[in-house]
Each structure stands twice: as structure tokens, then as C-alpha cells.
Design an enzyme around this catalytic site. Structure first.
Site, PDB file in Angstrom:
ATOM      1  N   ASP A  24       1.056  -1.187   0.155  1.00 30.25           N
ATOM      2  CA  ASP A  24      -0.197  -0.153   0.021  1.00 30.25           C
ATOM      3  C   ASP A  24       0.799   1.341  -0.180  1.00 30.25           C
ATOM      4  O   ASP A  24       1.988   1.151   0.433  1.00 30.25           O
ATOM      5  CB  ASP A  24      -0.948   0.098   1.317  1.00 30.25           C
ATOM      6  CG  ASP A  24      -1.679  -1.166   1.402  1.00 30.25           C
ATOM      7  OD1 ASP A  24      -2.121  -1.911   0.516  1.00 30.25           O
ATOM      8  OD2 ASP A  24      -1.728  -1.590   2.707  1.00 30.25           O
TER       9      ASP A  24
ATOM     10  N   ASP B 167       0.780   8.047   8.494  1.00 34.68           N
ATOM     11  CA  ASP B 167       1.027   6.559   8.988  1.00 34.68           C
ATOM     12  C   ASP B 167       2.322   6.282   9.740  1.00 34.68           C
ATOM     13  O   ASP B 167       2.290   5.655  10.805  1.00 34.68           O
ATOM     14  CB  ASP B 167       1.058   5.545   7.806  1.00 34.68           C
ATOM     15  CG  ASP B 167      -0.060   5.591   6.810  1.00 34.68           C
ATOM     16  OD1 ASP B 167      -0.446   6.433   6.461  1.00 34.68           O
ATOM     17  OD2 ASP B 167      -0.565   4.307   6.748  1.00 34.68           O
TER      18      ASP B 167
ATOM     19  N   GLU C 136       1.411  -2.782  12.173  1.00 30.66           N
ATOM     20  CA  GLU C 136       1.234  -3.179  10.443  1.00 30.66           C
ATOM     21  C   GLU C 136       2.230  -2.233   9.803  1.00 30.66           C
ATOM     22  O   GLU C 136       2.264  -2.884   8.670  1.00 30.66           O
ATOM     23  CB  GLU C 136      -0.290  -2.270  10.274  1.00 30.66           C
ATOM     24  CG  GLU C 136      -0.725  -2.752   9.008  1.00 30.66           C
ATOM     25  CD  GLU C 136      -1.658  -1.656   8.276  1.00 30.66           C
ATOM     26  OE1 GLU C 136      -1.423  -1.582   7.078  1.00 30.66           O
ATOM     27  OE2 GLU C 136      -2.205  -0.986   9.011  1.00 30.66           O
ATOM     28  N   GLU C 137       2.838  -1.264  10.144  1.00 29.50           N
ATOM     29  CA  GLU C 137       3.516  -0.480   9.457  1.00 29.50           C
ATOM     30  C   GLU C 137       5.311  -0.966   9.501  1.00 29.50           C
ATOM     31  O   GLU C 137       6.063  -0.488   8.773  1.00 29.50           O
ATOM     32  CB  GLU C 137       3.885   1.022   9.709  1.00 29.50           C
ATOM     33  CG  GLU C 137       2.532   1.694   9.387  1.00 29.50           C
ATOM     34  CD  GLU C 137       1.982   1.784   7.982  1.00 29.50           C
ATOM     35  OE1 GLU C 137       3.223   1.816   6.966  1.00 29.50           O
ATOM     36  OE2 GLU C 137       0.989   1.877   7.451  1.00 29.50           O
TER      37      GLU C 137
ATOM     38  N   ASP D 266      -2.320  -1.191  14.575  1.00 33.39           N
ATOM     39  CA  ASP D 266      -2.660  -0.647  13.061  1.00 33.39           C
ATOM     40  C   ASP D 266      -2.383   0.721  13.347  1.00 33.39           C
ATOM     41  O   ASP D 266      -3.557   1.473  13.986  1.00 33.39           O
ATOM     42  CB  ASP D 266      -3.884  -1.055  12.492  1.00 33.39           C
ATOM     43  CG  ASP D 266      -4.195  -0.361  11.246  1.00 33.39           C
ATOM     44  OD1 ASP D 266      -3.235   0.333  10.731  1.00 33.39           O
ATOM     45  OD2 ASP D 266      -5.039  -0.749  10.526  1.00 33.39           O
TER      46      ASP D 266
ATOM     47  N   LEU E 136      -2.371   3.732  11.642  1.00 39.27           N
ATOM     48  CA  LEU E 136      -3.546   4.840  10.938  1.00 39.27           C
ATOM     49  C   LEU E 136      -4.222   3.672  10.163  1.00 39.27           C
ATOM     50  O   LEU E 136      -3.892   3.391   9.106  1.00 39.27           O
ATOM     51  CB  LEU E 136      -2.869   5.606  10.325  1.00 39.27           C
ATOM     52  CG  LEU E 136      -3.663   6.966  10.365  1.00 39.27           C
ATOM     53  CD1 LEU E 136      -3.632   7.760  11.520  1.00 39.27           C
ATOM     54  CD2 LEU E 136      -3.049   8.005   9.294  1.00 39.27           C
ATOM     55  N   ASP E 137      -5.327   3.535  10.377  1.00 29.95           N
ATOM     56  CA  ASP E 137      -6.317   2.911   9.672  1.00 29.95           C
ATOM     57  C   ASP E 137      -7.240   3.432   8.900  1.00 29.95           C
ATOM     58  O   ASP E 137      -7.663   4.706   9.344  1.00 29.95           O
ATOM     59  CB  ASP E 137      -7.231   1.996  10.760  1.00 29.95           C
ATOM     60  CG  ASP E 137      -8.338   0.947   9.862  1.00 29.95           C
ATOM     61  OD1 ASP E 137      -7.982   0.133   8.878  1.00 29.95           O
ATOM     62  OD2 ASP E 137      -9.433   1.517   9.989  1.00 29.95           O
TER      63      ASP E 137
ATOM     64  N   GLU F 245      -6.254  -5.829  12.499  1.00 33.97           N
ATOM     65  CA  GLU F 245      -7.780  -5.634  12.147  1.00 33.97           C
ATOM     66  C   GLU F 245      -8.519  -6.642  12.825  1.00 33.97           C
ATOM     67  O   GLU F 245      -9.468  -6.414  13.450  1.00 33.97           O
ATOM     68  CB  GLU F 245      -7.758  -5.059  10.697  1.00 33.97           C
ATOM     69  CG  GLU F 245      -6.934  -4.093  10.491  1.00 33.97           C
ATOM     70  CD  GLU F 245      -6.644  -3.858   8.852  1.00 33.97           C
ATOM     71  OE1 GLU F 245      -6.445  -4.889   8.160  1.00 33.97           O
ATOM     72  OE2 GLU F 245      -6.498  -2.588   8.396  1.00 33.97           O
TER      73      GLU F 245
HETATM   74  P1  AHG Z   1      -5.165   0.720   6.133  1.00 35.94           P
HETATM   75  O1  AHG Z   1      -5.267   2.019   5.967  1.00 35.94           O
HETATM   76  O2  AHG Z   1      -4.516   0.379   7.681  1.00 35.94           O
HETATM   77  O3  AHG Z   1      -4.035   0.002   5.332  1.00 35.94           O
HETATM   78  O4  AHG Z   1      -6.253  -0.243   6.378  1.00 35.94           O
HETATM   79  C1  AHG Z   1      -7.334   0.127   5.067  1.00 35.94           C
HETATM   80  C2  AHG Z   1      -8.301  -1.081   5.226  1.00 35.94           C
HETATM   81  C3  AHG Z   1      -9.406  -0.660   6.354  1.00 35.94           C
HETATM   82  O5  AHG Z   1      -9.408   0.306   6.885  1.00 35.94           O
HETATM   83  C4  AHG Z   1     -10.602  -0.760   5.036  1.00 35.94           C
HETATM   84  O6  AHG Z   1     -11.796  -1.522   5.751  1.00 35.94           O
HETATM   85  C5  AHG Z   1     -10.102  -1.413   3.902  1.00 35.94           C
HETATM   86  O7  AHG Z   1      -8.636  -1.297   3.925  1.00 35.94           O
HETATM   87  C6  AHG Z   1     -10.580  -0.784   2.710  1.00 35.94           C
HETATM   88  O8  AHG Z   1     -10.300  -1.409   1.667  1.00 35.94           O
HETATM   89  P2  AHG Z   1     -10.759  -1.324   0.032  1.00 35.94           P
HETATM   90  O9  AHG Z   1     -10.159   0.124  -0.211  1.00 35.94           O
HETATM   91  O10 AHG Z   1     -10.009  -2.217  -0.596  1.00 35.94           O
HETATM   92  O11 AHG Z   1     -12.250  -1.255   0.213  1.00 35.94           O
HETATM   93 MN    MN Z   2      -5.864  -0.871   8.709  1.00 36.24          MN
HETATM   94 MN    MN Z   3      -2.920   1.123   8.664  1.00 41.51          MN
END
Ligand code: AHG
Ligand code: MN
Ligand code: MN
Length: 337
Positions: A65, A71, A94-95, A116, A118-119, A280
Site C-alpha cells: 500500500d 501513517d 502494521e507498518e 494498526d 493509522l487505519d 484488524e
Molecule cells: P489501512 O489504511 O490500515 O491499510 O487499512 C485500510 C483497510 C480498512 O481500513 C478498510 O476497511 C479497507 O482497507 C478498505 O479496503 P478497500 O479500499 O479495498 O475497500
Molecule cells: Mn488498517
Molecule cells: Mn494502517
């Protein structure tokens, strides 16, 4: 004197510990340190639009990502708030690919923190709700520095879990295995105050939450379930409404309060879905069960899964008990309408 009481998160934890003789008090210190980190992150998040902290640092995290500056900031803020208190023996974020050790010159303690930082990071630049998710375990190694073994525990062994939501107001929602409680930050005094005592999720809801853009990658069972939710049927309150924030914290908060189901299923591109079990799935499953809801991967209970690696992914079906049970029936091919 009126009955009105101001209950800070600290008071709540201390009173909870008093009710359990034998509790060491270490826990309240630990949660106090965490709450401080959350306030530091909140301060940065709430001025994100003002300063040059937005935007990508131009590299990806270990999940592929895009990493945003916030983050990294949140990851470090939590580590630095928690590395010296003597409560933890190891952390995992997570990072970060590997476990995070406590610096040698600080004491270690009996707990393990998984977080995690920053989610919902894709929502940062749009000023949409984001959050932090955390999970605490008791160590399994006897003493000294903690290790990966201390981290790779199934979710039912969590001693506490929760999340912070940086939304229209900032909230901590957490459980130590004694119900789910919500605290809202009063920014004028810098304290989290009890605002949602003993949150209970309705047994059945009428909202479903999923990234429907992945529809063509889903299994037949999953597609059938969504068709079922969209059908007209007064008796079972269908069709359901669709809501999807794209920040797990926001979607879980709504699901806890209003009921319904949140899903991140497996699909042909991601055979284990997208969400991470340790960062998560487990903390949210712990909260959901504590609130009277249910969390599975469509086949088995999330909290019973033995993690094999730190960044393992899992499909997630979580929310009102009756809704999750019906989803499982579709996924397992036990019904198709
Ligand atoms: P993060 O920002 O910690 O990587 O998590 C993102 C996660 C979660 O928050 C969310 O429910 C999901 O990714 C959304 O994913 P899509 O964009 O694929 O729907
Ligand atoms: Mn997350
Ligand atoms: Mn995150």
C-alpha cells in the site's frame, strides 16, 4: 449533590481493576500511555490539512500500500509512547515487517501490543474518518525481551482491544473483556470521557457494508448473499441499505451502534481477503463479541484462528449475530436465496 459523574478513561480503568482483585495496576499505566499517544496522533490528524504533512512519502509499506506521512507519524508516536513504560515486552505494528523490540536500556513487562497505527489511510486526504486499532496480549515467553511467539497468539487470548476514531469527534472504544465502552475526547480539557457505556449491537440490522467494486471477483455464495440483501421482503426488512466508509474503524463503529454486517471477503485476486488478522480482524472481533455480535471468516470464528505470521490476512464477516450467521450459510453453500 447531583448524581452526575465525570468518568475519565483512567478512572474507568482503575475502577475496573479494583473490581478484579489481583490486577496489578500495570494495566492502567499502560492504557494511560496509550491514551497519550492517541492524543498526540489526534493533534496531528486534526491539523493535517493545515501543514505539509499530507501526501505520500513516495514509497510503499510491506503490504504494497502507499504509505502516507501520517501513517509513519502514528507508528512512531505509539512506539515512542510505549517503549519505556516497563509494561510491554514487544510490539508489532502494521507498518513494520518484523516485531518491534523494546530498547535494551528500558525495562520489559508482561504485555504485548499489536497495532494498526493509522487505519483508513486512503481517506486522509479527503478528511474522512480514520483511526488507530490496538490489541493487547499477555506474554507467553517467561521474561526478558519478547519475541514473535509472544505476538502470534490467537485472538481469544486478547486481554484488551480497541480503536480510536478520529472523526467528527475523537473517540476511544475499548474492551478489557467486560463489555465495550466508548469515551469521547473533550478537546478543551484533553480527556477522554465516558460517553457510550456498555455498547450492545442489535441482534439483526438492516445495513450491509462491503466494497462492491470487487463483485466480479467474488464466489457464487458471496454474490448470492448480496442479491439476497438487495431483494424486497417486508418480513425480513429487506432490501438492506449499503454503507461503506473504507476505513475499518468507521465501518465498525457504525456497525456496533446501528447493527448490520461489515464484510471483506476473499476473492479471486485476494484468496484471504485484504484485512490483517492481527492488526484488524482480532481486535474488531474481540470488540464485536463483547458487544454481543459475531465475527467469522465465513467458516470459523476469527478469534480461534492461530496466526502463523505477523501480517497474515483473513476474510472478515462481522456484525449483528443473525446477519453474520445468514452470510455464513450463503458462503458455505447451505442456501442460495
Ligand atoms: P489501512 O489504511 O490500515 O491499510 O487499512 C485500510 C483497510 C480498512 O481500513 C478498510 O476497511 C479497507 O482497507 C478498505 O479496503 P478497500 O479500499 O479495498 O475497500
Ligand atoms: Mn488498517
Ligand atoms: Mn494502517
Amino acid at each position: 449533590m447531583s448524581e452526575y459523574k465525570i468518568i475519565t478513561i483512567e478512572r474507568h480503568i482503575i475502577e475496573g481493576e479494583r473490581a478484579h482483585p489481583g490486577a496489578s495496576g500495570s494495566f492502567s499505566g499502560l492504557l494511560r500511555d496509550l491514551a497519550l499517544a492517541f492524543k498526540v496522533i489526534w493533534r496531528e490528524v486534526s491539523k493535517a490539512g493545515l501543514v505539509d504533512i499530507l501526501g505520500s512519502m513516495g514509497h510503499e509499506n510491506i503490504h504494497g500500500d502507499e504509505v502516507k506521512k501520517l501513517d509513519v507519524f502514528a507508528h512512531e508516536a505509539i512506539y515512542k509512547s510505549m517503549d519505556h513504560g516497563g509494561h510491554l515486552c514487544v510490539m508489532a505494528s502494521e507498518e513494520n515487517e518484523d516485531v518491534l523490540n523494546i530498547p535494551e536500556h528500558y525495562p520489559t513487562g508482561k504485555y504485548v501490543l499489536i497495532y494498526d497505527p493509522l487505519d483508513g489511510s486512503s481517506n486522509i486526504d479527503a478528511n474522512v474518518t480514520i483511526g488507530t486499532i490496538f490489541s493487547l496480549y499477555r506474554r507467553v515467553t517467561p521474561s526478558g525481551p519478547g519475541s514473535l511467539d509472544d505476538c502470534l497468539q490467537p485472538g481469544y487470548k486478547q486481554v484488551a482491544a480497541g480503536y480510536v476514531m478520529y472523526g467528527s469527534s475523537t473517540m476511544i472504544v475499548y474492551s478489557t473483556g467486560n463489555g465495550v465502552h466508548g469515551f469521547t475526547l473533550d478537546p478543551s480539557i484533553g480527556e477522554f470521557l465516558l460517553s457510550h457505556e456498555n455498547i450492545r449491537i442489535p441482534k439483526r440490522g438492516k445495513i450491509y457494508s462491503v466494497n462492491e467494486g470487487n463483485y466480479h471477483r467474488w464466489t457464487e455464495g458471496m454474490k448470492n448473499y448480496i442479491h439476497y440483501l438487495q431483494e424486497e421482503d417486508n418480513a425480513s426488512n429487506r432490501p438492506y441499505s449499503a454503507r461503506y466508509v473504507g476505513s475499518l474503524v468507521g465501518d465498525i463503529q457504525r456497525t456496533l451502534l446501528y447493527g448490520g454486517i461489515f464484510m471483506y471477503p476473499a476473492d479471486s485476486k485476494n484468496p484471504n481477503g485484504k484485512l490483517r488478522l492481527m492488526y484488524e480482524g482480532n481486535p474488531m472481533a474481540f470488540l464485536m463479541e463483547q458487544a454481543g455480535g459475531r465475527a467469522t471468516d465465513g467458516f470459523k470464528r476469527i478469534l480461534d484462528i492461530q496466526p502463523r505470521k505477523l501480517h497474515e490476512r483473513t476474510p472478515l464477516f462481522i456484525g449483528s449475530e443473525e446477519d453474520v450467521v445468514i452470510a455464513e450459510q450463503f458462503l458455505q453453500g447451505k442456501r442460495d436465496h
